[in-house]
Design a protein around this motif. Structure first.
Motif, PDB file in Angstrom:
ATOM      1  N   MET A   1     -12.683  63.817  38.971  1.00  0.00           N
ATOM      2  CA  MET A   1     -13.530  64.977  39.258  1.00  0.00           C
ATOM      3  C   MET A   1     -14.356  65.318  38.022  1.00  0.00           C
ATOM      4  N   THR A   2     -15.652  65.558  38.207  1.00  0.00           N
ATOM      5  CA  THR A   2     -16.519  65.933  37.102  1.00  0.00           C
ATOM      6  C   THR A   2     -16.140  67.315  36.588  1.00  0.00           C
ATOM      7  N   VAL A   3     -16.070  67.459  35.275  1.00  0.00           N
ATOM      8  CA  VAL A   3     -15.730  68.741  34.660  1.00  0.00           C
ATOM      9  C   VAL A   3     -17.011  69.383  34.142  1.00  0.00           C
ATOM     10  N   VAL A   4     -17.346  70.565  34.662  1.00  0.00           N
ATOM     11  CA  VAL A   4     -18.553  71.277  34.280  1.00  0.00           C
ATOM     12  C   VAL A   4     -18.221  72.332  33.248  1.00  0.00           C
ATOM     13  N   ASP A   5     -18.780  72.201  32.043  1.00  0.00           N
ATOM     14  CA  ASP A   5     -18.693  73.236  31.017  1.00  0.00           C
ATOM     15  C   ASP A   5     -17.265  73.757  30.833  1.00  0.00           C
TER      16      ASP A   5
ATOM     17  N   HIS B   1      -9.865  73.378  37.386  1.00  0.00           N
ATOM     18  CA  HIS B   1     -11.165  73.316  38.061  1.00  0.00           C
ATOM     19  C   HIS B   1     -11.366  74.550  38.939  1.00  0.00           C
TER      20      HIS B   1
ATOM     21  N   TYR C   1     -14.223  74.879  41.314  1.00  0.00           N
ATOM     22  CA  TYR C   1     -14.880  74.580  42.590  1.00  0.00           C
ATOM     23  C   TYR C   1     -16.022  75.562  42.901  1.00  0.00           C
TER      24      TYR C   1
ATOM     25  N   GLU D   1     -12.813  75.263  33.862  1.00  0.00           N
ATOM     26  CA  GLU D   1     -14.113  74.659  34.177  1.00  0.00           C
ATOM     27  C   GLU D   1     -15.065  75.701  34.749  1.00  0.00           C
ATOM     28  N   ASP D   2     -16.329  75.688  34.294  1.00  0.00           N
ATOM     29  CA  ASP D   2     -17.408  76.476  34.893  1.00  0.00           C
ATOM     30  C   ASP D   2     -17.036  77.940  35.060  1.00  0.00           C
TER      31      ASP D   2
END
Length: 422
Positions: A1-5, A378, A380, A402-403
């Motif tokens: 899974m891509t990890v955003v910020d 995460h 989502y 994440e995010d």
């Protein structure tokens, strides 16, 4: 899974003692904006929440023809002629996707609705079918989801409609909010499993009555709105009590004390259930002159709790349960699978990924105490999942959330306030 910020959320090494002021309620702000836009004169929404969801609502109502001045803390709303074609960006706001189409039916144009990619998976088909029954032309190509178009004719016949609102209480609120402007009003009857988040329908009914709208909710699973004017009325928006969950939870897990200023003694907000939930987990909960104060225990206790009416609290409560000293069972929340993400699956995955012993059930979670470790949590694109993540991070070394910026949906600069407390 891509990890955003990924954000190294701060750890609470000592009891946290603080007093915080929270932004206004998203639920109250967006209902107030809708009612102001179809009222019989200008009105002011005072202390309006300025967040992505509320600015999307203001933009949507402006696109339909109302004038919404959001330049100050108090937003002036002037109803206008609902004429011309328009496009509405729902973003990730369920209230925009569900509350605005019933108003769009009163327009004389074609109103096109779309939003962020995930919104195309969130349920709205029951609202669209109901609007068709009430005389509004809906073009959704049979999807029952975004994107869709509402073809307004300047009036709506209204009348009786039967729908299954077990997926979201917003299905009912959406029809009630605009119903007084329909020729026959609206008589909404629910047929299906129990409606979740009933306090949100109570909130809608209470606000309608404040605007002079006659509402009959004396029968279970039936709400009737009489046709008539929506009186212009200024609203003072309460603090968002659901957004208090991570802050009061921080006191609970750290053994500290947190006061949320201006907590209302009486409210229709679902977040008020935090008082009971945290008390059951061992916290001391008391009203003070400043607001509501929660003091955490030496050891958090697990709970067995039906969150059916307050499902938005589930992520933060689940995080606290993962940090408790005894098992927990959270139930009655199958409907939160249709929120910003499938919250049950997401919580089981993310808490489990950090070592928690979580069993996912069709309508809830069972959580047994287990040692937790660091890792990525995460979110989502779900603000409530971020609340769960920062709570775990406050008690466990090495957790990256994440995010965290997704919290701007209902809470601008959440991360900044959170970091300042730790």
């Amino acid at each position: 899974m891509t990890v955003v910020d990924p954000w190294p959320a701060p750890r609470a090494h000592d009891p946290v003692d603080a007093v915080v002021s929270l932004p206004g309620s998203k639920s109250l702000t967006n209902r107030a904006l809708v009612l102001a836009a179809i009222a019989d004169g200008p009105s002011v929404v005072r202390r309006a929440l300025r967040s992505r969801d509320t600015t999307l609502m203001a933009a949507a109502l402006s696109a339909l023809g109302a004038r919404v001045d959001t330049s100050g803390d108090d937003w002036l709303v002037t109803p206008g002629d609902l004429t011309g074609d328009a496009q509405v960006d729902c973003g990730l706001a369920g209230t925009v996707m569900r509350f605005v189409p019933p108003v769009a039916g009163l327009s004389t144009g074609v109103i096109a609705f779309d939003g962020d990619p995930h919104m195309r998976r969130r349920p709205v088909g029951e609202v669209l079918k109901a609007l068709s029954t009430l005389g509004i032309h809906i073009d959704d190509e049979g999807r029952g989801s975004l994107p869709f178009r509402v073809h307004g004719t300047g009036h709506v016949r209204g009348g009786t409609v039967v729908l299954d609102a077990s997926g979201s209480s917003q299905f009912v609120s959406a029809l009630l909010l605009a119903g007084a402007r329909y020729e026959r009003g609206v008589d909404v009857r629910h047929d299906g499993k129990p409606v979740p988040s009933l306090p949100h329908i109570d909130m809608t009914v209470a606000m309608l009555r404040e605007h002079g709208v006659v509402v009959d909710d004396s029968d279970a699973n039936r709400w009737s709105v009489a046709p008539g004017p929506v009186r212009a009325l200024d609203h003072l928006i309460e603090p968002d009590l659901s957004n208090a969950a991570p802050f009061l939870g921080l006191a609970a897990l750290s053994g500290g004390s947190m006061t949320v200023r201006e907590w209302p003694r009486q409210t229709t907000q679902a977040g008020d259930a935090l008082r009971e939930i945290l008390a059951l987990m061992g916290c001391e909960v008391a009203f003070t002159d400043e607001g509501l104060r929660v003091t955490g225990p030496d050891r958090l206790q697990g709970i067995d709790y039906d969150l059916h009416d307050v499902g938005e609290l589930a992520p933060a409560v689940a995080a606290l349960c993962a940090l408790a000293d005894s098992p927990s069972h959270l139930r009655g929340i199958a409907h939160i699978r249709g929120h910003e993400t499938d919250r049950l699956a997401a919580l089981a995955t993310e808490l489990g990924g950090l070592g928690a012993d979580v069993v996912e059930h069709p309508d809830g979670l069972s959580i047994t105490p287990a040692p937790l470790h660091g890792g990525v949590f995460h979110t989502y694109a779900d603000h409530r999942m971020a609340h769960a993540g920062v709570l775990v991070a406050a008690a466990v070394d090495g957790v990256l959330v994440e995010d965290v910026a997704t919290t701007a949906k209902t809470f601008p600069d959440f991360a900044g306030l959170w970091a300042s407390l730790l």
